[in-house]
Design a protein around this motif. Sequence first.
Motif, PDB file in Angstrom:
ATOM      1  N   TYR A  13     -12.061   8.418  -3.130  1.00 44.24           N
ATOM      2  CA  TYR A  13     -10.652   8.413  -2.497  1.00 44.24           C
ATOM      3  C   TYR A  13     -10.406   6.795  -1.917  1.00 44.24           C
ATOM      4  O   TYR A  13      -9.349   6.190  -2.182  1.00 44.24           O
ATOM      5  CB  TYR A  13     -10.637   9.191  -0.955  1.00 44.24           C
ATOM      6  N   ILE A  14     -11.289   6.027  -1.343  1.00 44.20           N
ATOM      7  CA  ILE A  14     -10.917   4.793  -1.189  1.00 44.20           C
ATOM      8  C   ILE A  14     -10.847   3.759  -2.227  1.00 44.20           C
ATOM      9  O   ILE A  14     -10.123   2.896  -2.287  1.00 44.20           O
ATOM     10  CB  ILE A  14     -12.476   4.379  -0.347  1.00 44.20           C
ATOM     11  N   SER A  15     -11.703   4.074  -3.204  1.00 43.35           N
ATOM     12  CA  SER A  15     -11.568   3.371  -4.348  1.00 43.35           C
ATOM     13  C   SER A  15     -10.210   3.616  -5.309  1.00 43.35           C
ATOM     14  O   SER A  15      -9.626   2.693  -5.944  1.00 43.35           O
ATOM     15  CB  SER A  15     -12.652   3.238  -5.731  1.00 43.35           C
ATOM     16  N   GLY A  16      -9.841   4.783  -5.185  1.00 42.70           N
ATOM     17  CA  GLY A  16      -8.722   5.044  -5.858  1.00 42.70           C
ATOM     18  C   GLY A  16      -7.259   4.484  -5.000  1.00 42.70           C
ATOM     19  O   GLY A  16      -6.423   4.113  -5.553  1.00 42.70           O
ATOM     20  N   GLY A  17      -7.451   4.264  -3.725  1.00 42.77           N
ATOM     21  CA  GLY A  17      -6.351   3.595  -3.002  1.00 42.77           C
ATOM     22  C   GLY A  17      -6.348   2.287  -3.236  1.00 42.77           C
ATOM     23  O   GLY A  17      -5.371   1.726  -3.379  1.00 42.77           O
ATOM     24  N   ILE A  18      -7.490   1.783  -3.419  1.00 42.65           N
ATOM     25  CA  ILE A  18      -7.622   0.159  -3.504  1.00 42.65           C
ATOM     26  C   ILE A  18      -7.205  -0.114  -5.022  1.00 42.65           C
ATOM     27  O   ILE A  18      -6.334  -1.077  -5.199  1.00 42.65           O
ATOM     28  CB  ILE A  18      -9.002  -0.487  -3.379  1.00 42.65           C
ATOM     29  N   GLN A  19      -7.536   0.759  -5.879  1.00 41.20           N
ATOM     30  CA  GLN A  19      -7.301   0.408  -7.316  1.00 41.20           C
ATOM     31  C   GLN A  19      -5.553   0.676  -7.554  1.00 41.20           C
ATOM     32  O   GLN A  19      -5.089   0.003  -8.347  1.00 41.20           O
ATOM     33  CB  GLN A  19      -7.925   1.447  -8.300  1.00 41.20           C
ATOM     34  N   SER A  20      -4.947   1.691  -6.757  1.00 41.76           N
ATOM     35  CA  SER A  20      -3.359   1.769  -7.033  1.00 41.76           C
ATOM     36  C   SER A  20      -3.031   0.623  -6.438  1.00 41.76           C
ATOM     37  O   SER A  20      -1.680   0.396  -6.752  1.00 41.76           O
ATOM     38  CB  SER A  20      -3.317   3.105  -6.254  1.00 41.76           C
ATOM     39  N   ARG A  21      -3.379  -0.064  -5.287  1.00 36.51           N
ATOM     40  CA  ARG A  21      -2.790  -1.325  -4.834  1.00 36.51           C
ATOM     41  C   ARG A  21      -2.883  -2.524  -6.005  1.00 36.51           C
ATOM     42  O   ARG A  21      -1.975  -3.227  -6.062  1.00 36.51           O
ATOM     43  CB  ARG A  21      -3.418  -1.687  -3.606  1.00 36.51           C
ATOM     44  N   ASP A  22      -4.119  -2.287  -6.625  1.00 36.09           N
ATOM     45  CA  ASP A  22      -4.053  -3.228  -7.669  1.00 36.09           C
ATOM     46  C   ASP A  22      -2.927  -3.052  -8.971  1.00 36.09           C
ATOM     47  O   ASP A  22      -2.426  -4.095  -9.466  1.00 36.09           O
ATOM     48  CB  ASP A  22      -5.381  -3.343  -8.460  1.00 36.09           C
ATOM     49  N   TYR A  32       0.947  -1.335  -0.010  1.00 31.73           N
ATOM     50  CA  TYR A  32       0.095  -0.069  -0.035  1.00 31.73           C
ATOM     51  C   TYR A  32       0.682   1.382   0.187  1.00 31.73           C
ATOM     52  O   TYR A  32       0.770   2.089  -0.728  1.00 31.73           O
ATOM     53  CB  TYR A  32      -0.939  -0.096   1.329  1.00 31.73           C
ATOM     54  N   PHE A  33       1.687   1.257   0.994  1.00 32.88           N
ATOM     55  CA  PHE A  33       2.593   2.503   1.160  1.00 32.88           C
ATOM     56  C   PHE A  33       3.425   2.860  -0.070  1.00 32.88           C
ATOM     57  O   PHE A  33       4.190   3.619  -0.137  1.00 32.88           O
ATOM     58  CB  PHE A  33       3.357   2.482   2.429  1.00 32.88           C
ATOM     59  N   SER A  34       3.850   1.702  -0.653  1.00 28.63           N
ATOM     60  CA  SER A  34       5.041   1.752  -1.669  1.00 28.63           C
ATOM     61  C   SER A  34       4.545   2.737  -2.776  1.00 28.63           C
ATOM     62  O   SER A  34       5.595   3.353  -3.470  1.00 28.63           O
ATOM     63  CB  SER A  34       5.458   0.355  -2.254  1.00 28.63           C
ATOM     64  N   HIS A  35       3.337   2.757  -3.280  1.00 28.15           N
ATOM     65  CA  HIS A  35       2.766   3.619  -4.239  1.00 28.15           C
ATOM     66  C   HIS A  35       3.170   4.963  -4.023  1.00 28.15           C
ATOM     67  O   HIS A  35       3.278   6.030  -4.993  1.00 28.15           O
ATOM     68  CB  HIS A  35       1.349   3.350  -4.627  1.00 28.15           C
ATOM     69  N   TYR A  36       3.331   5.468  -2.835  1.00 24.47           N
ATOM     70  CA  TYR A  36       3.872   6.929  -2.499  1.00 24.47           C
ATOM     71  C   TYR A  36       5.199   7.350  -2.954  1.00 24.47           C
ATOM     72  O   TYR A  36       5.782   8.304  -2.855  1.00 24.47           O
ATOM     73  CB  TYR A  36       3.813   7.197  -0.931  1.00 24.47           C
ATOM     74  N   LEU A  37       6.150   6.173  -3.077  1.00 23.80           N
ATOM     75  CA  LEU A  37       7.350   6.601  -3.740  1.00 23.80           C
ATOM     76  C   LEU A  37       7.317   6.154  -5.129  1.00 23.80           C
ATOM     77  O   LEU A  37       8.810   6.068  -5.768  1.00 23.80           O
ATOM     78  CB  LEU A  37       8.202   5.251  -3.067  1.00 23.80           C
ATOM     79  N   LEU A  59      11.362  11.071  -4.582  1.00 27.88           N
ATOM     80  CA  LEU A  59      11.111  12.372  -4.243  1.00 27.88           C
ATOM     81  C   LEU A  59       9.798  13.149  -4.516  1.00 27.88           C
ATOM     82  O   LEU A  59       9.512  14.256  -3.808  1.00 27.88           O
ATOM     83  CB  LEU A  59      11.884  13.253  -5.520  1.00 27.88           C
ATOM     84  N   LEU A  60       8.817  12.277  -4.955  1.00 30.46           N
ATOM     85  CA  LEU A  60       7.642  12.884  -4.964  1.00 30.46           C
ATOM     86  C   LEU A  60       6.497  12.600  -3.674  1.00 30.46           C
ATOM     87  O   LEU A  60       5.477  12.978  -3.635  1.00 30.46           O
ATOM     88  CB  LEU A  60       6.703  12.097  -6.258  1.00 30.46           C
ATOM     89  N   LEU A  61       7.354  12.180  -2.607  1.00 31.50           N
ATOM     90  CA  LEU A  61       6.807  11.535  -1.214  1.00 31.50           C
ATOM     91  C   LEU A  61       6.205  12.778  -0.795  1.00 31.50           C
ATOM     92  O   LEU A  61       5.200  12.850  -0.303  1.00 31.50           O
ATOM     93  CB  LEU A  61       7.846  10.846  -0.354  1.00 31.50           C
ATOM     94  N   PRO A  62       6.846  13.860  -0.579  1.00 34.34           N
ATOM     95  CA  PRO A  62       6.184  15.107   0.169  1.00 34.34           C
ATOM     96  C   PRO A  62       5.086  15.715  -0.648  1.00 34.34           C
ATOM     97  O   PRO A  62       4.119  16.155  -0.153  1.00 34.34           O
ATOM     98  CB  PRO A  62       7.403  16.145  -0.070  1.00 34.34           C
ATOM     99  N   PHE A  63       5.045  15.695  -2.038  1.00 36.04           N
ATOM    100  CA  PHE A  63       3.806  16.067  -2.691  1.00 36.04           C
ATOM    101  C   PHE A  63       2.516  15.090  -2.697  1.00 36.04           C
ATOM    102  O   PHE A  63       1.531  15.652  -2.363  1.00 36.04           O
ATOM    103  CB  PHE A  63       4.085  16.057  -4.104  1.00 36.04           C
ATOM    104  N   HIS A  64       2.855  13.973  -2.409  1.00 39.72           N
ATOM    105  CA  HIS A  64       1.650  12.921  -2.075  1.00 39.72           C
ATOM    106  C   HIS A  64       1.076  13.035  -0.693  1.00 39.72           C
ATOM    107  O   HIS A  64       0.018  13.282  -0.257  1.00 39.72           O
ATOM    108  CB  HIS A  64       2.424  11.462  -1.926  1.00 39.72           C
ATOM    109  N   ILE A  65       2.083  13.506   0.344  1.00 36.70           N
ATOM    110  CA  ILE A  65       1.485  13.685   1.663  1.00 36.70           C
ATOM    111  C   ILE A  65       0.909  15.076   1.578  1.00 36.70           C
ATOM    112  O   ILE A  65      -0.246  15.275   2.278  1.00 36.70           O
ATOM    113  CB  ILE A  65       2.787  13.775   2.739  1.00 36.70           C
ATOM    114  N   VAL A  66       1.258  15.956   1.045  1.00 36.55           N
ATOM    115  CA  VAL A  66       0.638  17.266   0.756  1.00 36.55           C
ATOM    116  C   VAL A  66      -0.680  17.226   0.077  1.00 36.55           C
ATOM    117  O   VAL A  66      -1.751  17.569   0.512  1.00 36.55           O
ATOM    118  CB  VAL A  66       1.125  18.472   0.126  1.00 36.55           C
ATOM    119  N   SER A  67      -0.763  16.395  -0.711  1.00 38.60           N
ATOM    120  CA  SER A  67      -2.233  16.018  -1.582  1.00 38.60           C
ATOM    121  C   SER A  67      -3.155  15.398  -0.553  1.00 38.60           C
ATOM    122  O   SER A  67      -4.136  15.609  -0.393  1.00 38.60           O
ATOM    123  CB  SER A  67      -1.870  15.231  -2.658  1.00 38.60           C
TER     124      SER A  67
END
Length: 228
Positions: free
Chosen positions: A208-217, A130-135, A140-148
């Motif tokens: 938001y929930i579906s986006g998170g689950i689909q990103s894991r897919d 799950y958390f790997s997609h933030y990288l 370097l995009l991690l801060p932008f993901h957090i701000v988003s």
Amino acid sequence: MDGAGIVVQLGAVAITRTVVTTWAMMAALWLACALMTRRLSLDPGPVQTALEGGVSAIEAAVEELLPGRSATVFPFIGTLWIFIAAANLLGIVPGLSSPTADLSATSALAVVVFLSAHWFGIRSEGAAAYFSHYLKPNPLLLPFHIVSEISRTIALAVRLFGNVMSLETAAMLVLLVAGFLVPVPVLMLHVVEALVQAYIFGMLALVYISGGIQSRDEVSRSREGENR
């Protein structure tokens, strides 16, 4: 419309009107659900038919965004929709204010959505995946993901609060200017807008929930492609 006025002060803990109203509303919703589902029948009457129609509509909306996974997310989204719709409509009761006209209440709802999106994502693929997609595609995009993540949570809270507060304020001003000559149009406007705002909030939470689950897919599919 001082929905956040303090009712009881217990030391450092303040019980506000919003808290009292919200808990009373939840108790009423629980009682209504218990009564409406007490005697379900294969030959439904008008109340059961309307209830089943509402549940089916919510389930269909969840299934459209999360095909095959609606059973997992449906209870949360359904509860969120019903709760917010009831909270928004509470403002039409004389002497009461909608809990969602209080920024603290909408902030709590937004935080719940924020946590639930991560919870469902972690349940779907595990914490590491799950958390790997933030990288990705670059750490370097991690801060932008957090701000988003933070900004959309704040926007979710402020949006619902602002719309419900402005709706109640507009209704009050119209009634003060026109008296009770136009109560029905104002009431209908309040009902429609309250339901629309509940629907939008619930749909954003679902996205938001579906986006998170689909990103894991997507992560899983990319790993399968690498293994091949």
